[in-house]
Scaffold this motif. Structure first.
Motif, short mmCIF file in Angstrom:
data_model
loop_
_atom_site.label_atom_id
_atom_site.label_comp_id
_atom_site.label_asym_id
_atom_site.label_seq_id
_atom_site.Cartn_x
_atom_site.Cartn_y
_atom_site.Cartn_z
N VAL A 1 -5.66 0.01 -7.73
CA VAL A 1 -5.31 -1.35 -7.32
C VAL A 1 -4.79 -2.05 -8.57
N THR B 1 1.70 -8.01 3.87
CA THR B 1 1.07 -6.74 3.54
C THR B 1 1.84 -5.63 4.26
N VAL C 1 -6.80 -4.43 4.38
CA VAL C 1 -6.36 -4.95 3.08
C VAL C 1 -5.89 -6.40 3.23
N VAL D 1 -2.63 0.34 -4.20
CA VAL D 1 -2.38 -1.02 -3.71
C VAL D 1 -1.85 -1.84 -4.88
N ILE E 1 0.87 -1.17 0.00
CA ILE E 1 0.00 0.00 0.00
C ILE E 1 0.91 1.21 0.00
N TYR F 1 1.09 5.31 -0.28
CA TYR F 1 0.13 6.39 -0.05
C TYR F 1 0.84 7.71 0.17
N ALA G 1 2.75 -1.10 4.21
CA ALA G 1 2.40 0.23 3.72
C ALA G 1 3.64 1.11 3.74
N LEU H 1 -3.65 6.70 -2.92
CA LEU H 1 -3.48 5.40 -2.28
C LEU H 1 -3.42 4.38 -3.41
N VAL I 1 -10.69 -1.17 0.49
CA VAL I 1 -10.13 0.18 0.63
C VAL I 1 -11.24 1.22 0.57
#
Length: 129
Positions: A103, A42, A25, A64, A6, A8, A44, A62, A88
Motif C-alpha cells: 500500500v 477506486t 477498499v 494499492v 488496486i 493485482y 482495479a 496486490l 485488504v
C-alpha cells in the motif's frame, strides 16, 4: 481527488471476488474521513504479464496506490495507509498465503493536474444538501 488503484496479478481473481475487493477498499477509505465521498474513485486493474519472486504460478501480488491532493498531515496519510492495509488483509483472509501486498501513498501535484468533478453537485442533491 482521492484515487485508489488496486493493481493485482490476474491469478488473484481465481481466489477472491475483485468487485468485493474494490468495495472493501473504497469503504475503508471512506471510513477514515480522509477521502471525501464526492471525490473518491477506486478501481482495479489486473495484470496478465508478471513475474513474482521464484515465478511459481501460485504467487500473487496486490498493490494499492492512494493518490491524493496535497494538504494532508503525515498522521492522516499513515492512518489511510493503515486502514487500507487492514481492509485488504481482512478481505484476503486465508487466500493470502502466496500473496505479496503493498500500500503506497502518492501526493498529487496540483500544478500539473486538471480536474473537473461534475458529481459533487449531483451527490449533494441526492443527500438533500
Amino acid at each position: 481527488m482521492p484515487h485508489l488503484t488496486i493493481e493485482y496479478s490476474s491469478n488473484l481473481a481465481d481466489v477472491v471476488d475483485i468487485d468485493g475487493l474494490v468495495r472493501t477498499v473504497h469503504e475503508a477509505a471512506l471510513a477514515t474521513g480522509i477521502a471525501p465521498l464526492d471525490a473518491l474513485r477506486t478501481r482495479a486493474v489486473g495484470r496478465t504479464h508478471y513475474a513474482i519472486a521464484d515465478r511459481d504460478p501460485d504467487n500473487m501480488f496486490l498493490a494499492v496506490t492512494a493518490r491524493l491532493g496535497a494538504g494532508r498531515s503525515d498522521d492522516d496519510k499513515q492512518r489511510l495507509l493503515d486502514a487500507l492495509l487492514v481492509a485488504v488483509d481482512q478481505y484476503m483472509g486465508s487466500a493470502q498465503r502466496t500473496l505479496m501486498i503493498s500500500v503506497e501513498y502518492q501526493e498529487i501535484d496540483p500544478t500539473f493536474r486538471i480536474n473537473k468533478n461534475n458529481l459533487r453537485a449531483v451527490i449533494a442533491a441526492r443527500r438533500g444538501e
